[in-house]
Write a protein that holds these residues in place. Structure first.
Motif, PDB file in Angstrom:
ATOM      1  N   MET A  43       0.756  -1.205  -0.075  1.00  0.00           N
ATOM      2  CA  MET A  43      -0.022  -0.027   0.059  1.00  0.00           C
ATOM      3  C   MET A  43       1.057   1.227  -0.004  1.00  0.00           C
ATOM      4  N   ASP A  44       1.792   1.162   0.793  1.00  0.00           N
ATOM      5  CA  ASP A  44       2.915   2.429   0.849  1.00  0.00           C
ATOM      6  C   ASP A  44       3.556   2.792  -0.576  1.00  0.00           C
ATOM      7  N   GLU A  88       5.901  13.759   3.152  1.00  0.00           N
ATOM      8  CA  GLU A  88       6.419  14.639   2.383  1.00  0.00           C
ATOM      9  C   GLU A  88       4.940  15.358   1.898  1.00  0.00           C
ATOM     10  N   VAL A  89       5.014  16.706   2.137  1.00  0.00           N
ATOM     11  CA  VAL A  89       3.946  17.547   1.782  1.00  0.00           C
ATOM     12  C   VAL A  89       4.104  18.465   0.667  1.00  0.00           C
ATOM     13  N   ASN A  90       3.189  18.712  -0.181  1.00  0.00           N
ATOM     14  CA  ASN A  90       3.467  19.766  -1.301  1.00  0.00           C
ATOM     15  C   ASN A  90       2.099  20.397  -1.470  1.00  0.00           C
ATOM     16  N   LEU A  91       2.397  21.607  -1.892  1.00  0.00           N
ATOM     17  CA  LEU A  91       1.071  22.435  -2.307  1.00  0.00           C
ATOM     18  C   LEU A  91       0.941  22.741  -3.840  1.00  0.00           C
ATOM     19  N   PHE A  92      -0.123  22.053  -4.386  1.00  0.00           N
ATOM     20  CA  PHE A  92      -0.432  22.077  -5.758  1.00  0.00           C
ATOM     21  C   PHE A  92      -1.073  23.188  -6.312  1.00  0.00           C
ATOM     22  N   GLN A  93      -0.705  23.706  -7.586  1.00  0.00           N
ATOM     23  CA  GLN A  93      -1.623  24.678  -8.027  1.00  0.00           C
ATOM     24  C   GLN A  93      -2.833  24.333  -8.674  1.00  0.00           C
ATOM     25  N   ASP A  94      -3.979  24.314  -7.750  1.00  0.00           N
ATOM     26  CA  ASP A  94      -5.122  23.831  -8.313  1.00  0.00           C
ATOM     27  C   ASP A  94      -6.189  24.480  -7.737  1.00  0.00           C
ATOM     28  N   ASP A  95      -7.260  25.175  -8.319  1.00  0.00           N
ATOM     29  CA  ASP A  95      -8.226  25.980  -7.526  1.00  0.00           C
ATOM     30  C   ASP A  95      -9.455  25.279  -6.969  1.00  0.00           C
ATOM     31  N   SER A  96      -9.492  23.499  -7.029  1.00  0.00           N
ATOM     32  CA  SER A  96     -10.407  22.953  -6.243  1.00  0.00           C
ATOM     33  C   SER A  96     -10.010  23.076  -4.843  1.00  0.00           C
ATOM     34  N   ALA A  97     -11.084  23.010  -3.871  1.00  0.00           N
ATOM     35  CA  ALA A  97     -10.668  23.153  -2.583  1.00  0.00           C
ATOM     36  C   ALA A  97     -10.634  21.931  -1.911  1.00  0.00           C
ATOM     37  N   ASN A  98      -9.530  21.085  -1.921  1.00  0.00           N
ATOM     38  CA  ASN A  98      -9.142  19.721  -1.802  1.00  0.00           C
ATOM     39  C   ASN A  98      -7.833  19.376  -1.378  1.00  0.00           C
ATOM     40  N   ALA A  99      -7.716  18.297  -0.633  1.00  0.00           N
ATOM     41  CA  ALA A  99      -6.384  17.987  -0.021  1.00  0.00           C
ATOM     42  C   ALA A  99      -6.530  16.381  -0.210  1.00  0.00           C
ATOM     43  N   PHE A 100      -5.530  15.732   0.102  1.00  0.00           N
ATOM     44  CA  PHE A 100      -5.593  14.257   0.395  1.00  0.00           C
ATOM     45  C   PHE A 100      -4.307  13.810   1.091  1.00  0.00           C
ATOM     46  N   ALA A 101      -4.106  12.572   1.660  1.00  0.00           N
ATOM     47  CA  ALA A 101      -3.099  11.863   2.082  1.00  0.00           C
ATOM     48  C   ALA A 101      -3.026  10.494   1.805  1.00  0.00           C
ATOM     49  N   LEU A 102      -1.806   9.868   1.370  1.00  0.00           N
ATOM     50  CA  LEU A 102      -1.694   8.585   0.944  1.00  0.00           C
ATOM     51  C   LEU A 102      -0.811   7.738   1.704  1.00  0.00           C
ATOM     52  N   PRO A 103      -0.935   6.530   1.629  1.00  0.00           N
ATOM     53  CA  PRO A 103      -0.147   5.461   2.399  1.00  0.00           C
ATOM     54  C   PRO A 103       1.293   5.632   2.024  1.00  0.00           C
ATOM     55  N   GLY A 104       2.247   5.574   2.717  1.00  0.00           N
ATOM     56  CA  GLY A 104       3.778   5.888   2.241  1.00  0.00           C
ATOM     57  C   GLY A 104       4.242   7.271   2.780  1.00  0.00           C
ATOM     58  N   GLY A 105       3.179   8.066   3.512  1.00  0.00           N
ATOM     59  CA  GLY A 105       3.686   9.239   4.060  1.00  0.00           C
ATOM     60  C   GLY A 105       3.758  10.381   3.152  1.00  0.00           C
ATOM     61  N   LYS A 106       2.381  10.590   2.324  1.00  0.00           N
ATOM     62  CA  LYS A 106       2.321  11.460   1.296  1.00  0.00           C
ATOM     63  C   LYS A 106       1.163  12.569   1.605  1.00  0.00           C
ATOM     64  N   ILE A 107       1.320  13.910   1.335  1.00  0.00           N
ATOM     65  CA  ILE A 107       0.212  14.753   1.820  1.00  0.00           C
ATOM     66  C   ILE A 107       0.288  15.630   0.447  1.00  0.00           C
ATOM     67  N   GLY A 108      -0.876  16.137  -0.084  1.00  0.00           N
ATOM     68  CA  GLY A 108      -0.981  17.121  -0.987  1.00  0.00           C
ATOM     69  C   GLY A 108      -2.175  18.192  -0.585  1.00  0.00           C
ATOM     70  N   VAL A 109      -2.239  19.274  -0.902  1.00  0.00           N
ATOM     71  CA  VAL A 109      -2.982  20.178  -0.573  1.00  0.00           C
ATOM     72  C   VAL A 109      -3.262  21.189  -1.924  1.00  0.00           C
ATOM     73  N   ASN A 110      -4.383  21.377  -2.305  1.00  0.00           N
ATOM     74  CA  ASN A 110      -4.583  22.498  -3.397  1.00  0.00           C
ATOM     75  C   ASN A 110      -4.833  23.600  -2.811  1.00  0.00           C
ATOM     76  N   THR A 111      -4.157  24.706  -4.021  1.00  0.00           N
ATOM     77  CA  THR A 111      -4.520  25.983  -3.378  1.00  0.00           C
ATOM     78  C   THR A 111      -5.531  26.766  -3.024  1.00  0.00           C
ATOM     79  N   GLY A 112      -6.538  25.916  -3.792  1.00  0.00           N
ATOM     80  CA  GLY A 112      -7.827  26.356  -3.666  1.00  0.00           C
ATOM     81  C   GLY A 112      -8.537  26.047  -2.315  1.00  0.00           C
ATOM     82  N   SER A 139      -8.028   3.232   2.264  1.00  0.00           N
ATOM     83  CA  SER A 139      -7.691   2.860   0.885  1.00  0.00           C
ATOM     84  C   SER A 139      -7.341   1.513   0.861  1.00  0.00           C
ATOM     85  N   ASN A 140      -7.003   0.611   1.645  1.00  0.00           N
ATOM     86  CA  ASN A 140      -6.642  -0.892   1.742  1.00  0.00           C
ATOM     87  C   ASN A 140      -7.977  -1.529   1.763  1.00  0.00           C
TER      88      ASN A 140
END
Length: 270
Positions: A43-44, A88-112, A139-140
């Motif tokens: 899964m990671d 690992e955390v990153n800010l993605f250029q995306d107008d939608s109000a969304n964020a996510f976290a994934l197995p394996g230690g990954k986080i994404g946040v949209n600018t929106g 998710s598993n």
């Protein structure tokens, strides 16, 4: 083959299936029984592979101040986890109000999202919720129910391979399907579970859990007229807010303990 061997074969088959089922039984952080077939290391690997592909296909924000802010909030949340790992955390250029976290230690946040989650505490509510999905192995659980006939290596190969219906479905099961044209919302029980875990995490990190209510009020205002709850697997904003309010008495002591121990996040875009 003798008669005894023939008669015992079905028993061996049943026994084997029973072993698989029992080994797949697990319990969520809130005590709910789960059916998990996928090894966590695979899964990671899938989470990392999906995240790497997103970074290639989706622009990462070049706003250094907002990126530091998002990482500050995310690091405060992940610092209170029992299992220590680098996220690992990153800010993605995306107008939608969304964020996510994934197995394996990954986080994404949209600018929106920053237009709706207007304070550090409100952003912490979102990130706590998303990390809650990972901690509860949601998710598993979804993959185990949908892809039980395929091995973990087959699924990992699909995630890292060429675009296909299977790959899109796997991304959706991981929680990032909206980026690839398939929406597979987490179920109501998963959403409610992640809400509770998220409240606990943000409170332990020193963020005001009451701001989770304000966040969903903002979401409701941003979404306008939402569809009736029975038409969606997600709980309605009003139901979600009621559920959060019902848990406040449980998490307020965690918040007070965090503040007393010196946990007082100071994250800002300034």
């Amino acid at each position: 083959m003798g008669v005894t061997a023939i008669m015992s074969s079905p028993k061996l088959l049943v026994y084997g299936l029973l072993v698989v089922v029992l080994s797949a039984c697990a319990t969520s952080p809130l005590g709910r029984q789960q059916f998990l077939l996928m090894p966590e290391d695979q899964m990671d690997e899938m989470g990392v592979a999906a995240y790497d592909q997103m970074k290639q296909e989706k622009p990462v924000s070049n706003n250094a101040q907002e990126t530091r802010y998002v990482r500050c909030v995310a690091n405060a949340i992940t610092s209170v986890l029992d299992e220590k790992q680098t996220w690992e955390v990153n800010l993605f250029q995306d107008d939608s109000a969304n964020a996510f976290a994934l197995p394996g230690g990954k986080i994404g946040v949209n600018t929106g999202l920053l237009k709706v989650a207007r304070t550090q505490d409100q952003l912490a509510a979102v990130l706590g919720h998303e990390v809650g999905h990972v901690l509860a192995h949601h998710s598993n659980e979804r993959m185990s129910l949908q892809y039980a006939t395929q091995s973990g290596m087959q699924l990992l190969s699909a995630v890292t391979g060429q675009d296909s219906a299977l790959k899109q479905g796997l991304f959706a099961a991981l929680g990032v399907g909206t980026q690839y044209g398939i929406t597979l919302p987490f179920s109501r029980k998963h959403e409610a579970e992640a809400d509770i875990i998220g409240l606990q995490l943000m409170a332990k990190a020193g963020f005001d859990p009451h701001q989770a209510i304000n966040l969903w009020q903002n979401m409701s205002a941003a979404n306008g007229q939402e569809p009736p709850e029975f038409m969606s697997t997600h709980p309605s904003n009003s139901t979600r807010i009621s559920g959060l309010k019902a848990r406040m008495s449980e998490v307020e002591p965690l918040y007070q303990q965090a503040r007393a121990s010196g946990r007082s996040p100071q994250c800002s875009t300034g």
